[in-house]
Design a protein around this motif. Sequence first.
Motif, PDB file in Angstrom:
ATOM      1  N   VAL A  30       0.812  -1.219   0.000  1.00  0.00           N
ATOM      2  CA  VAL A  30       0.000   0.000   0.000  1.00  0.00           C
ATOM      3  C   VAL A  30       0.845   1.269   0.000  1.00  0.00           C
ATOM      4  N   ASP A  31       2.142   1.144   0.287  1.00  0.00           N
ATOM      5  CA  ASP A  31       3.030   2.303   0.267  1.00  0.00           C
ATOM      6  C   ASP A  31       4.469   1.804   0.183  1.00  0.00           C
ATOM      7  N   VAL A  32       5.314   2.594  -0.457  1.00  0.00           N
ATOM      8  CA  VAL A  32       6.728   2.258  -0.591  1.00  0.00           C
ATOM      9  C   VAL A  32       7.542   3.448  -0.068  1.00  0.00           C
ATOM     10  N   GLU A  33       8.553   3.140   0.735  1.00  0.00           N
ATOM     11  CA  GLU A  33       9.429   4.188   1.249  1.00  0.00           C
ATOM     12  C   GLU A  33      10.860   3.906   0.810  1.00  0.00           C
ATOM     13  N   GLN A  34      11.581   4.933   0.456  1.00  0.00           N
ATOM     14  CA  GLN A  34      12.947   4.814  -0.071  1.00  0.00           C
ATOM     15  C   GLN A  34      13.870   4.042   0.868  1.00  0.00           C
ATOM     16  N   ASN A  35      13.654   4.239   2.173  1.00  0.00           N
ATOM     17  CA  ASN A  35      14.446   3.533   3.179  1.00  0.00           C
ATOM     18  C   ASN A  35      13.628   3.455   4.465  1.00  0.00           C
ATOM     19  N   PHE A  36      14.162   2.781   5.439  1.00  0.00           N
ATOM     20  CA  PHE A  36      13.483   2.584   6.720  1.00  0.00           C
ATOM     21  C   PHE A  36      13.120   3.926   7.341  1.00  0.00           C
ATOM     22  N   GLN A  37      11.859   4.091   7.760  1.00  0.00           N
ATOM     23  CA  GLN A  37      11.384   5.365   8.284  1.00  0.00           C
ATOM     24  C   GLN A  37      10.887   5.314   9.725  1.00  0.00           C
ATOM     25  N   LEU A  38      10.880   4.141  10.342  1.00  0.00           N
ATOM     26  CA  LEU A  38      10.393   4.049  11.716  1.00  0.00           C
ATOM     27  C   LEU A  38      11.551   4.250  12.695  1.00  0.00           C
ATOM     28  N   THR A  39      11.279   4.094  13.968  1.00  0.00           N
ATOM     29  CA  THR A  39      12.293   4.363  14.987  1.00  0.00           C
ATOM     30  C   THR A  39      13.284   3.200  15.129  1.00  0.00           C
TER      31      THR A  39
END
Length: 72
Positions: A30-39
């Motif tokens: 449902v979504d793609v992020e360039q790199n890890f975005q969580l903590t």
Amino acid sequence: MGTVTNITNTKFSVGDLIHHRLFNYRSVIVDVEQNFQLTDDWYEQVAKSRSPKSKPWYNVLVHGSTHSTYAY
């Protein structure tokens, strides 16, 4: 979840149906992020596969479940 990102160097795209081989579940991207975005805390507690933070990560809806998850 964030907004859909225009990323061209990913293995999967929004709408793709996938099977997570390591954890044996099916899902839809449902979504793609360039790199890890969580903590870092989330990564240490939840990311059992220790996937690289510098690679694309995916928000997915898990088949047969009411939740989503963050996957590499």
